[in-house]
Design a protein around this motif. Structure first.
Motif, PDB file in Angstrom:
ATOM      1  N   GLY A 176       0.834  -1.061   0.157  1.00 13.47           N
ATOM      2  CA  GLY A 176      -0.038  -0.094  -0.087  1.00 13.47           C
ATOM      3  C   GLY A 176       0.861   1.044  -0.145  1.00 13.47           C
ATOM      4  N   THR A 177       0.342   2.307  -0.315  1.00 10.09           N
ATOM      5  CA  THR A 177       1.093   3.618  -0.574  1.00 10.09           C
ATOM      6  C   THR A 177      -0.037   4.816  -0.527  1.00 10.09           C
ATOM      7  OG1 THR A 177       2.800   4.864  -1.765  1.00 10.09           O
ATOM      8  CG2 THR A 177       1.154   3.862  -3.038  1.00 10.09           C
ATOM      9  N   GLY A 178       0.646   5.951  -0.318  1.00  6.60           N
ATOM     10  CA  GLY A 178      -0.068   7.216  -0.186  1.00  6.60           C
ATOM     11  C   GLY A 178       0.556   8.153  -1.309  1.00  6.60           C
ATOM     12  N   PHE A 179      -0.183   8.852  -1.772  1.00  5.97           N
ATOM     13  CA  PHE A 179       0.415   9.924  -2.650  1.00  5.97           C
ATOM     14  C   PHE A 179       0.753  11.192  -1.860  1.00  5.97           C
ATOM     15  CE2 PHE A 179      -2.263   8.200  -6.466  1.00  5.97           C
ATOM     16  CZ  PHE A 179      -1.387   7.115  -6.595  1.00  5.97           C
ATOM     17  N   PRO A 180       1.845  11.968  -2.222  1.00  3.75           N
ATOM     18  CA  PRO A 180       2.115  13.212  -1.476  1.00  3.75           C
ATOM     19  C   PRO A 180       1.341  14.294  -2.336  1.00  3.75           C
ATOM     20  CG  PRO A 180       3.996  12.683  -3.175  1.00  3.75           C
ATOM     21  CD  PRO A 180       2.819  11.696  -3.119  1.00  3.75           C
ATOM     22  N   PHE A 181       0.011  14.342  -1.895  1.00  7.03           N
ATOM     23  CA  PHE A 181      -0.749  15.310  -2.580  1.00  7.03           C
ATOM     24  C   PHE A 181      -0.791  16.715  -2.051  1.00  7.03           C
ATOM     25  CE2 PHE A 181      -3.611  13.666   0.486  1.00  7.03           C
ATOM     26  CZ  PHE A 181      -3.987  14.382   1.194  1.00  7.03           C
ATOM     27  N   LYS A 182      -0.289  16.746  -0.939  1.00  5.36           N
ATOM     28  CA  LYS A 182      -0.234  18.078  -0.201  1.00  5.36           C
ATOM     29  C   LYS A 182       0.899  18.875  -0.402  1.00  5.36           C
ATOM     30  CE  LYS A 182      -2.791  16.530   4.076  1.00  5.36           C
ATOM     31  NZ  LYS A 182      -2.803  16.386   5.577  1.00  5.36           N
ATOM     32  N   GLU A 183       1.825  18.303  -0.938  1.00  2.00           N
ATOM     33  CA  GLU A 183       3.344  18.679  -1.309  1.00  2.00           C
ATOM     34  C   GLU A 183       3.618  18.319  -2.918  1.00  2.00           C
ATOM     35  OE1 GLU A 183       6.243  19.259   1.841  1.00  2.00           O
ATOM     36  OE2 GLU A 183       4.847  17.639   2.856  1.00  2.00           O
ATOM     37  N   PRO A 184       3.026  18.715  -3.900  1.00  2.00           N
ATOM     38  CA  PRO A 184       3.407  18.551  -5.162  1.00  2.00           C
ATOM     39  C   PRO A 184       4.741  18.410  -5.763  1.00  2.00           C
ATOM     40  CG  PRO A 184       1.521  20.186  -5.026  1.00  2.00           C
ATOM     41  CD  PRO A 184       2.023  20.131  -3.702  1.00  2.00           C
ATOM     42  N   GLU A 185       5.678  19.270  -4.811  1.00  2.00           N
ATOM     43  CA  GLU A 185       7.055  19.301  -5.413  1.00  2.00           C
ATOM     44  C   GLU A 185       7.753  17.894  -5.003  1.00  2.00           C
ATOM     45  OE1 GLU A 185       6.869  20.743  -0.918  1.00  2.00           O
ATOM     46  OE2 GLU A 185       5.529  21.004  -2.861  1.00  2.00           O
ATOM     47  N   LEU A 186       6.886  17.083  -4.174  1.00  2.00           N
ATOM     48  CA  LEU A 186       7.666  15.679  -3.913  1.00  2.00           C
ATOM     49  C   LEU A 186       6.996  14.724  -4.744  1.00  2.00           C
ATOM     50  CD1 LEU A 186       7.058  15.575   0.052  1.00  2.00           C
ATOM     51  CD2 LEU A 186       9.118  15.927  -1.166  1.00  2.00           C
ATOM     52  N   VAL A 187       6.334  15.039  -5.597  1.00  2.00           N
ATOM     53  CA  VAL A 187       5.920  13.974  -6.770  1.00  2.00           C
ATOM     54  C   VAL A 187       6.879  13.425  -7.577  1.00  2.00           C
ATOM     55  CG1 VAL A 187       4.252  13.550  -8.750  1.00  2.00           C
ATOM     56  CG2 VAL A 187       3.532  14.587  -6.611  1.00  2.00           C
ATOM     57  N   PRO A 188       7.894  14.181  -8.130  1.00  2.00           N
ATOM     58  CA  PRO A 188       8.682  13.624  -8.833  1.00  2.00           C
ATOM     59  C   PRO A 188       9.583  12.370  -8.116  1.00  2.00           C
ATOM     60  CG  PRO A 188       8.531  15.782  -9.416  1.00  2.00           C
ATOM     61  CD  PRO A 188       7.764  15.523  -8.165  1.00  2.00           C
ATOM     62  N   ARG A 189       9.996  12.918  -6.790  1.00  5.72           N
ATOM     63  CA  ARG A 189      10.844  12.140  -6.092  1.00  5.72           C
ATOM     64  C   ARG A 189      10.064  10.627  -5.732  1.00  5.72           C
ATOM     65  NH1 ARG A 189      12.369  16.871  -1.959  1.00  5.72           N
ATOM     66  NH2 ARG A 189      13.761  18.035  -3.701  1.00  5.72           N
ATOM     67  N   TYR A 190       8.670  10.989  -5.254  1.00  3.94           N
ATOM     68  CA  TYR A 190       7.794   9.692  -4.841  1.00  3.94           C
ATOM     69  C   TYR A 190       7.699   8.742  -6.101  1.00  3.94           C
ATOM     70  CZ  TYR A 190       3.602   7.002  -4.576  1.00  3.94           C
ATOM     71  OH  TYR A 190       2.629   5.940  -4.439  1.00  3.94           O
ATOM     72  N   LEU A 191       7.624   9.439  -7.356  1.00  6.86           N
ATOM     73  CA  LEU A 191       7.473   8.576  -8.563  1.00  6.86           C
ATOM     74  C   LEU A 191       8.756   7.715  -9.050  1.00  6.86           C
ATOM     75  CD1 LEU A 191       5.536  10.818 -11.080  1.00  6.86           C
ATOM     76  CD2 LEU A 191       4.471   8.994  -9.825  1.00  6.86           C
ATOM     77  N   GLN A 192       9.904   8.032  -8.427  1.00  7.07           N
ATOM     78  CA  GLN A 192      11.030   7.355  -8.773  1.00  7.07           C
ATOM     79  C   GLN A 192      10.942   6.039  -7.629  1.00  7.07           C
ATOM     80  OE1 GLN A 192      14.748   9.566  -8.822  1.00  7.07           O
ATOM     81  NE2 GLN A 192      13.543  11.310  -8.985  1.00  7.07           N
ATOM     82  N   GLY A 193      10.646   6.574  -6.375  1.00  7.49           N
ATOM     83  CA  GLY A 193      10.372   5.389  -5.427  1.00  7.49           C
ATOM     84  C   GLY A 193       9.410   4.354  -5.936  1.00  7.49           C
ATOM     85  N   PHE A 194       8.152   5.011  -6.341  1.00  8.34           N
ATOM     86  CA  PHE A 194       7.200   4.026  -7.037  1.00  8.34           C
ATOM     87  C   PHE A 194       7.724   3.096  -8.134  1.00  8.34           C
ATOM     88  CE2 PHE A 194       3.637   3.069 -10.018  1.00  8.34           C
ATOM     89  CZ  PHE A 194       2.711   2.742  -8.915  1.00  8.34           C
ATOM     90  N   GLN A 195       8.450   3.498  -9.003  1.00 12.58           N
ATOM     91  CA  GLN A 195       9.061   3.020 -10.000  1.00 12.58           C
ATOM     92  C   GLN A 195       9.925   1.821  -9.484  1.00 12.58           C
ATOM     93  OE1 GLN A 195      10.666   6.227 -12.387  1.00 12.58           O
ATOM     94  NE2 GLN A 195       8.757   6.288 -13.691  1.00 12.58           N
ATOM     95  N   ARG A 196      10.451   1.945  -8.437  1.00 19.17           N
ATOM     96  CA  ARG A 196      11.352   0.984  -8.007  1.00 19.17           C
ATOM     97  C   ARG A 196      10.314  -0.300  -7.157  1.00 19.17           C
ATOM     98  NH1 ARG A 196      16.705   1.539  -6.970  1.00 19.17           N
ATOM     99  NH2 ARG A 196      17.719   3.573  -7.561  1.00 19.17           N
ATOM    100  N   VAL A 197       9.429   0.290  -6.460  1.00 17.02           N
ATOM    101  CA  VAL A 197       8.508  -0.670  -5.747  1.00 17.02           C
ATOM    102  C   VAL A 197       7.721  -1.685  -6.576  1.00 17.02           C
ATOM    103  CG1 VAL A 197       6.976  -1.024  -4.033  1.00 17.02           C
ATOM    104  CG2 VAL A 197       8.690   0.847  -3.695  1.00 17.02           C
ATOM    105  N   LEU A 198       7.165  -1.033  -7.574  1.00 19.96           N
ATOM    106  CA  LEU A 198       6.071  -1.728  -8.312  1.00 19.96           C
ATOM    107  C   LEU A 198       6.786  -2.845  -9.045  1.00 19.96           C
ATOM    108  CD1 LEU A 198       3.205  -1.627  -9.451  1.00 19.96           C
ATOM    109  CD2 LEU A 198       4.074  -0.196 -11.456  1.00 19.96           C
ATOM    110  N   PRO A 199       7.680  -2.836  -9.867  1.00 15.35           N
ATOM    111  CA  PRO A 199       8.397  -3.912 -10.570  1.00 15.35           C
ATOM    112  C   PRO A 199       8.937  -5.176  -9.578  1.00 15.35           C
ATOM    113  CG  PRO A 199       9.804  -2.091 -11.063  1.00 15.35           C
ATOM    114  CD  PRO A 199       8.517  -1.647 -10.284  1.00 15.35           C
ATOM    115  N   ALA A 200       9.139  -4.494  -8.504  1.00 17.09           N
ATOM    116  CA  ALA A 200       9.784  -5.543  -7.631  1.00 17.09           C
ATOM    117  C   ALA A 200       8.782  -6.307  -6.389  1.00 17.09           C
ATOM    118  CB  ALA A 200      10.904  -4.837  -6.379  1.00 17.09           C
ATOM    119  N   SER A 201       7.513  -5.705  -6.667  1.00 25.33           N
ATOM    120  CA  SER A 201       6.431  -6.363  -5.730  1.00 25.33           C
ATOM    121  C   SER A 201       5.634  -6.946  -6.474  1.00 25.33           C
ATOM    122  CB  SER A 201       5.999  -5.016  -4.993  1.00 25.33           C
ATOM    123  OG  SER A 201       5.316  -4.468  -5.905  1.00 25.33           O
ATOM    124  N   GLY A 202       4.498  -7.592  -5.627  1.00 22.34           N
ATOM    125  CA  GLY A 202       3.410  -8.362  -6.315  1.00 22.34           C
ATOM    126  C   GLY A 202       2.485  -7.337  -6.616  1.00 22.34           C
ATOM    127  N   GLY A 203       2.602  -5.963  -6.303  1.00 25.16           N
ATOM    128  CA  GLY A 203       1.512  -4.896  -6.694  1.00 25.16           C
ATOM    129  C   GLY A 203       1.383  -3.732  -5.920  1.00 25.16           C
TER     130      GLY A 203
END
Length: 302
Positions: A176-203
């Protein structure tokens, strides 16, 4: 069920009933935006008052920290510090998942936790000078789900004991995860982490309520959870008790313990999965060190 737990559950139920009565009758156009995509409605305020009425009626000397700030609130009532006298502090989120609620999405809940300052470290204590959450309850009225826990006495959902899952392999784990919607400037950094977790996990799944995410992790529906935004104590107070009593663990992303300040959350069903998920998320490149909050450790190599 002792007085702390019964009060937490009764207060969460009171807030949840307010949510249910008004569900589908108010939308985004009837709410006020506190910050970017962060809404507060009349339902949040009414649900908070219902929860606080229960707590004040049963424990009039206890301090309360609730999400919605009201005119006339004292500095003490907004303080993120544990009571110095060892008294209890109630931490209340009257409507976690307000955006979901305003759109008619069923994943929203009321969350009530209670804790107090600890003098020395112990099981579940955030740090030697910090505190420990003693009891918590989360009620999701639209789905009819209720979770609760008392420290040292196990975690329950709708009256039945719950436990974290036994999955230890990241490639089979549902995260599970949560998006940094209150701080849009964190989105690019968050997406980099998401791109690591998604292919390494079951979903990867995003519910829009940290309180519910921690409960899903506690019951074994999720196997891990992370959020890089500065979550507030009312988002996680009850869920942390429930998760820990179900056999899971949660820290900040940098491995430090969770306190009453805003911060990130990294939760898992086991130390192994917690370590691996943390490695993936902290592997984000180009992050800025930000104290106890998101990305406060230098990137690790994988």
């Amino acid at each position: 069920m002792d007085s702390l737990l019964s009060t937490a559950l009764a207060a969460a139920e009171a807030a949840a009933q307010v949510q249910l009565r008004h569900f589908g009758r108010i939308g985004v156009d009837g709410a006020r935006e506190k910050a970017h995509s962060d809404f507060v409605s009349a339902v949040d305020l009414a649900a908070q008052e219902a929860a606080l009425e229960v707590i004040r009626g049963r424990h009039p000397t206890h301090r309360i920290l609730a999400e919605e700030e009201l005119p006339g609130d004292s500095a003490e009532s907004r303080s993120r510090a544990w009571p110095e006298d060892g008294g209890f502090l109630w931490v209340v989120d009257p409507l976690d998942g307000t955006t979901n609620y305003l759109h008619g999405h069923p994943q929203f809940a009321a969350s009530v936790g209670v804790g107090r300052k600890t003098v020395a470290p112990g099981p579940g204590a955030p740090n030697p000078a910090g505190g420990v959450f003693e009891a918590g309850a989360v009620v999701a009225p639209r789905t009819g789900e209720r979770w609760w826990a008392r420290r040292g006495r196990g975690a329950f959902k709708n009256g039945l004991p719950i436990f974290v899952s036994s999955i230890r392999s990241m490639d089979a784990a549902l995260i599970g995860t949560g998006f940094p919607f209150k701080e849009p400037e964190l989105v690019p950094r968050y997406l980099q982490g998401f791109q690591r977790v998604l292919p390494a996990s079951g979903g990867v799944r995003r519910a829009g309520s940290a309180a519910l995410d921690l409960c899903y992790l506690a019951e074994g529906t999720l196997d891990g959870f992370w959020e890089e935004e500065y979550l507030s104590p009312w988002d996680v107070a009850a869920g942390l008790v429930i998760l820990r009593e179900a056999g899971g663990l949660a820290t900040r992303l940098d491995g430090t313990e969770i306190d009453l300040e805003n911060g990130s959350v990294l939760g898992a069903n086991s130390p192994e999965l917690h370590r691996r998920l943390g490695e993936l998320v902290r592997g984000v490149k180009g992050v800025v060190k930000r104290g106890r909050g998101p990305f406060s450790q230098p990137p690790s190599s994988l």
